[in-house]
Motif scaffolding. Structure first.
Motif, PDB file in Angstrom:
ATOM      1  N   ALA A   1       2.200  18.340  -7.155  1.00  0.00           N
ATOM      2  CA  ALA A   1       1.169  17.350  -6.813  1.00  0.00           C
ATOM      3  C   ALA A   1       0.728  17.539  -5.354  1.00  0.00           C
ATOM      4  N   CYS A   2       0.609  16.439  -4.618  1.00  0.00           N
ATOM      5  CA  CYS A   2       0.072  16.520  -3.251  1.00  0.00           C
ATOM      6  C   CYS A   2       0.952  17.350  -2.319  1.00  0.00           C
ATOM      7  N   SER A   3       2.204  17.567  -2.691  1.00  0.00           N
ATOM      8  CA  SER A   3       3.095  18.350  -1.829  1.00  0.00           C
ATOM      9  C   SER A   3       3.119  19.831  -2.189  1.00  0.00           C
TER      10      SER A   3
ATOM     11  N   ALA B   1      -4.035  11.122   2.970  1.00  0.00           N
ATOM     12  CA  ALA B   1      -4.305  10.204   1.860  1.00  0.00           C
ATOM     13  C   ALA B   1      -4.871   8.891   2.365  1.00  0.00           C
ATOM     14  N   ASN B   2      -4.379   8.436   3.512  1.00  0.00           N
ATOM     15  CA  ASN B   2      -4.783   7.122   4.000  1.00  0.00           C
ATOM     16  C   ASN B   2      -4.552   7.072   5.507  1.00  0.00           C
ATOM     17  N   ILE B   3      -5.587   6.726   6.253  1.00  0.00           N
ATOM     18  CA  ILE B   3      -5.488   6.785   7.717  1.00  0.00           C
ATOM     19  C   ILE B   3      -4.469   5.777   8.265  1.00  0.00           C
TER      20      ILE B   3
ATOM     21  N   ALA C   1     -17.677  -5.612  -8.011  1.00  0.00           N
ATOM     22  CA  ALA C   1     -18.354  -4.524  -7.296  1.00  0.00           C
ATOM     23  C   ALA C   1     -17.412  -3.875  -6.282  1.00  0.00           C
ATOM     24  N   SER C   2     -17.734  -2.647  -5.932  1.00  0.00           N
ATOM     25  CA  SER C   2     -17.002  -1.928  -4.877  1.00  0.00           C
ATOM     26  C   SER C   2     -17.747  -2.112  -3.559  1.00  0.00           C
ATOM     27  N   SER C   3     -17.105  -1.744  -2.448  1.00  0.00           N
ATOM     28  CA  SER C   3     -17.794  -1.907  -1.160  1.00  0.00           C
ATOM     29  C   SER C   3     -17.426  -0.805  -0.170  1.00  0.00           C
TER      30      SER C   3
ATOM     31  N   ASP D   1     -12.739   3.238 -11.949  1.00  0.00           N
ATOM     32  CA  ASP D   1     -11.652   2.372 -11.467  1.00  0.00           C
ATOM     33  C   ASP D   1     -11.924   1.981 -10.011  1.00  0.00           C
ATOM     34  N   ARG D   2     -12.221   0.695  -9.811  1.00  0.00           N
ATOM     35  CA  ARG D   2     -12.600   0.199  -8.476  1.00  0.00           C
ATOM     36  C   ARG D   2     -11.513   0.463  -7.435  1.00  0.00           C
ATOM     37  N   ASP D   3     -10.249   0.369  -7.845  1.00  0.00           N
ATOM     38  CA  ASP D   3      -9.139   0.545  -6.895  1.00  0.00           C
ATOM     39  C   ASP D   3      -9.027   1.964  -6.354  1.00  0.00           C
TER      40      ASP D   3
ATOM     41  N   VAL E   1      -3.540   7.659 -11.812  1.00  0.00           N
ATOM     42  CA  VAL E   1      -3.316   6.206 -11.730  1.00  0.00           C
ATOM     43  C   VAL E   1      -2.291   5.970 -10.627  1.00  0.00           C
ATOM     44  N   GLN E   2      -2.528   4.967  -9.795  1.00  0.00           N
ATOM     45  CA  GLN E   2      -1.496   4.669  -8.789  1.00  0.00           C
ATOM     46  C   GLN E   2      -1.391   3.183  -8.504  1.00  0.00           C
ATOM     47  N   GLU E   3      -0.229   2.812  -7.993  1.00  0.00           N
ATOM     48  CA  GLU E   3       0.001   1.473  -7.433  1.00  0.00           C
ATOM     49  C   GLU E   3      -0.056   1.681  -5.927  1.00  0.00           C
ATOM     50  N   GLY E   4      -1.290   1.640  -5.392  1.00  0.00           N
ATOM     51  CA  GLY E   4      -1.512   2.046  -3.998  1.00  0.00           C
ATOM     52  C   GLY E   4      -0.662   1.312  -2.977  1.00  0.00           C
ATOM     53  N   ARG E   5      -0.539  -0.007  -3.156  1.00  0.00           N
ATOM     54  CA  ARG E   5       0.242  -0.816  -2.216  1.00  0.00           C
ATOM     55  C   ARG E   5       1.711  -0.383  -2.194  1.00  0.00           C
ATOM     56  N   LYS E   6       2.270  -0.177  -3.413  1.00  0.00           N
ATOM     57  CA  LYS E   6       3.686   0.225  -3.506  1.00  0.00           C
ATOM     58  C   LYS E   6       3.872   1.616  -2.903  1.00  0.00           C
TER      59      LYS E   6
HETATM   60  N1  COA Z   1     -14.095  -2.428  -3.033  1.00  0.00           N
HETATM   61  C1  COA Z   1     -13.902  -3.675  -2.543  1.00  0.00           C
HETATM   62  N2  COA Z   1     -12.736  -4.341  -2.648  1.00  0.00           N
HETATM   63  C2  COA Z   1     -11.720  -3.708  -3.265  1.00  0.00           C
HETATM   64  C3  COA Z   1     -11.858  -2.408  -3.795  1.00  0.00           C
HETATM   65  C4  COA Z   1     -13.108  -1.765  -3.657  1.00  0.00           C
HETATM   66  N3  COA Z   1     -13.305  -0.524  -4.116  1.00  0.00           N
HETATM   67  N4  COA Z   1     -10.685  -2.041  -4.335  1.00  0.00           N
HETATM   68  C5  COA Z   1      -9.829  -3.069  -4.176  1.00  0.00           C
HETATM   69  N5  COA Z   1     -10.460  -4.087  -3.534  1.00  0.00           N
HETATM   70  C6  COA Z   1      -9.920  -5.404  -3.164  1.00  0.00           C
HETATM   71  C7  COA Z   1      -8.818  -5.836  -4.105  1.00  0.00           C
HETATM   72  O1  COA Z   1      -9.352  -6.486  -5.238  1.00  0.00           O
HETATM   73  C8  COA Z   1      -8.023  -6.783  -3.223  1.00  0.00           C
HETATM   74  O2  COA Z   1      -8.658  -8.022  -3.187  1.00  0.00           O
HETATM   75  P1  COA Z   1      -7.788  -9.383  -3.130  1.00  0.00           P
HETATM   76  O3  COA Z   1      -7.030  -9.293  -1.832  1.00  0.00           O
HETATM   77  O4  COA Z   1      -8.837 -10.430  -3.169  1.00  0.00           O
HETATM   78  O5  COA Z   1      -6.903  -9.342  -4.328  1.00  0.00           O
HETATM   79  C9  COA Z   1      -8.151  -6.156  -1.828  1.00  0.00           C
HETATM   80  O6  COA Z   1      -9.314  -5.324  -1.871  1.00  0.00           O
HETATM   81  C10 COA Z   1      -6.955  -5.329  -1.432  1.00  0.00           C
HETATM   82  O7  COA Z   1      -6.673  -4.382  -2.475  1.00  0.00           O
HETATM   83  P2  COA Z   1      -5.472  -3.381  -2.401  1.00  0.00           P
HETATM   84  O8  COA Z   1      -5.504  -2.483  -3.600  1.00  0.00           O
HETATM   85  O9  COA Z   1      -4.227  -4.144  -2.160  1.00  0.00           O
HETATM   86  O10 COA Z   1      -5.923  -2.549  -1.108  1.00  0.00           O
HETATM   87  P3  COA Z   1      -5.063  -1.720  -0.087  1.00  0.00           P
HETATM   88  O11 COA Z   1      -5.269  -2.246   1.251  1.00  0.00           O
HETATM   89  O12 COA Z   1      -3.671  -1.501  -0.571  1.00  0.00           O
HETATM   90  O13 COA Z   1      -5.816  -0.315  -0.120  1.00  0.00           O
HETATM   91  C11 COA Z   1      -5.493   1.884  -1.062  1.00  0.00           C
HETATM   92  C12 COA Z   1      -5.877   0.424  -1.323  1.00  0.00           C
HETATM   93  C13 COA Z   1      -5.470   2.622  -2.374  1.00  0.00           C
HETATM   94  C14 COA Z   1      -6.567   2.500  -0.154  1.00  0.00           C
HETATM   95  C15 COA Z   1      -4.132   1.947  -0.340  1.00  0.00           C
HETATM   96  O14 COA Z   1      -3.205   1.124  -1.011  1.00  0.00           O
HETATM   97  C16 COA Z   1      -3.562   3.334  -0.238  1.00  0.00           C
HETATM   98  O15 COA Z   1      -4.196   4.272   0.216  1.00  0.00           O
HETATM   99  N6  COA Z   1      -2.280   3.486  -0.607  1.00  0.00           N
HETATM  100  C17 COA Z   1      -1.593   4.734  -0.517  1.00  0.00           C
HETATM  101  C18 COA Z   1      -2.070   5.599  -1.598  1.00  0.00           C
HETATM  102  C19 COA Z   1      -1.637   7.023  -1.476  1.00  0.00           C
HETATM  103  O16 COA Z   1      -1.359   7.526  -0.436  1.00  0.00           O
HETATM  104  N7  COA Z   1      -1.592   7.670  -2.577  1.00  0.00           N
HETATM  105  C20 COA Z   1      -1.244   9.006  -2.626  1.00  0.00           C
HETATM  106  C21 COA Z   1      -2.180   9.651  -3.519  1.00  0.00           C
HETATM  107  S1  COA Z   1      -1.862  11.326  -3.507  1.00  0.00           S
END
Ligand code: COA
Length: 371
Positions: free
Chosen positions: A152-154, A297-299, A49-51, A191-193, A257-262
């Protein structure tokens, strides 16, 4: 060069985190019910689930505006439903751009006949061609030229530099730049992430010579700096060649699709270093900055970048954040922050507008209030 007016179009519908999470969790419940046997047998992992709490804490996002709420929240659809329009009608992205553009032209005290070029700089194009920018040009009865560009975002900061360069070179008296974004169209709501990340919006601005401005809230474009560095960490493989590989059609990689952490780890130092270097090249001391309008994108990312640039924690309002209300609106985010949070500044005050995102790409614009 000057930024002589900005405009904003905000969609009428919006979705709170609670509404989005309720729909996502209903989808998860139905999915896990439908696959109960396989989950029990251990041959399939249940979906999690999401939260709401996670979303606000991890991203700062509390709400998002959208062009179609019903489709997104329907657990059987989870995608905006935006019916196709006939070729004689304006496209939905161009329509949003025109709404923001009218606002920007008014703020710049400019008429369509004062504009020689239109750029639509955004993350997603309505179609392959004709360009959305040419539709906007037609809808506003602007003479001259128009084209789309995608960084893209820029996209907005790259569009701003492109416009300023063309005006400086004498190829246009003034250029209208529009950033319409229906990010819900490329977001995988299953996609929950990432299902909470994006919102829809359009921004626009006018670029012209500083000595010709007429509007009451004009900003000198002191300097612009752009940077790109290849990365696969934010990617969308949607494209016109998808039909040549039918096995990939409809797969998740044809959406955002993204690798948010990276992204977080790599982009924060890249952008902070770029902003600090750009300020130094222009003899602007970070302490003299009155405002940072950062990409939205992220506070946590923004707080970290602001801290690295200023050398201290930002004061409330110094690096305004619109994520809570708008979410990530791709190229439009920092323009919304600028549009909403510059009116209190005084002539001579300096601020920094910044974008970053897929590519990677990043843009920095030093602005000084003219009057
Ligand atoms: N609800 C609840 N829990 C969730 C969740 C959701 N929707 N999505 C992920 N989680 C959980 C994960 O399963 C993980 O659990 P675990 O620690 O037990 O494995 C935990 O939360 C942390 O997940 P993670 O993906 O590492 O979170 P994060 O702190 O990195 O935050 C983003 C995620 C996407 C908000 C963050 O990485 C981000 O914003 N990154 C930059 C992205 C960005 O700027 N992109 C540019 C786009 S233009």
């Amino acid at each position: 060069m000057a930024l002589s007016g900005t405009g904003l179009f905000t969609p009428a519908q919006s979705i709170t985190n609670d509404e989005l999470v309720a729909s996502f969790n209903e989808y998860v419940r139905r999915h896990n019910d439908a696959h109960a046997q396989a989950i029990e047998a251990g041959t399939m992992q249940p979906l999690a689930a999401s939260s709401t709490d996670f979303i606000l804490k991890a991203s700062g996002i509390g709400n998002r505006y959208v062009m179609d709420k019903d489709g997104i929240l329907d657990p059987d659809v989870m995608c905006p439903r935006l019916p196709e329009r006939g070729n004689s009608e304006i496209s939905i992205l161009a329509e949003m751009a025109v709404a923001a553009a009218r606002d920007a032209l008014k703020a710049a005290d400019r008429k369509p006949e004062d504009i020689d070029g239109v750029l639509v700089a955004a993350s997603n194009m309505q179609r392959a061609y004709p360009a959305m920018a040419i539709e906007v040009q037609e809808a506003l009865s602007i003479e001259g030229f128009a084209f789309d560009m995608n960084v893209a975002c820029s996209s907005a900061t790259f569009g701003l530099q492109a416009a300023a360069d063309m005006v400086r070179a004498g190829n246009a008296r003034a250029i209208l730049v529009c950033n319409p974004e229906i990010c819900s169209g490329h977001l995988n709501f299953r996609d929950r992430d990432s299902h909470f990340i994006f919102g829809d919006v359009a921004t626009a601005f006018v670029v012209e010579r500083a000595d010709t401005v007429q509007g009451g809230n004009a900003w000198e474009i002191v300097s612009t700096k752009l940077k790109t560095k290849f990365s696969n960490n934010i990617r969308n493989n949607f494209g016109f060649l998808n039909r040549t590989a039918p096995e990939g059609i409809g797969k998740p990689d044809k959406l955002f699709v993204q690798e948010g952490r990276k992204v977080f780890k790599e982009v924060v130092p890249m952008v902070a270093e770029m902003l600090v270097a750009h300020l130094a090249e222009n003899g602007v001391a970070p302490a003299s900055l009155k405002r940072l309008w950062l990409h939205q994108a992220n506070i946590n990312m923004n707080d970290l970048i602001a801290r690295k640039v200023l050398g201290r924690d930002p004061e409330p309002g110094e690096a305004p954040n619109i994520l809570k209300e708008y979410a990530n609106t791709s190229s439009a985010g920092s323009v919304i922050a600028f549009h909403k949070y510059n009116r209190d500044m005084k002539a001579g005050d300096i601020g920094l507008l910044c974008s970053f995102g897929a590519g990677y790409s990043a843009g920095s614009v030093i602005l000084r209030k003219l009057h």
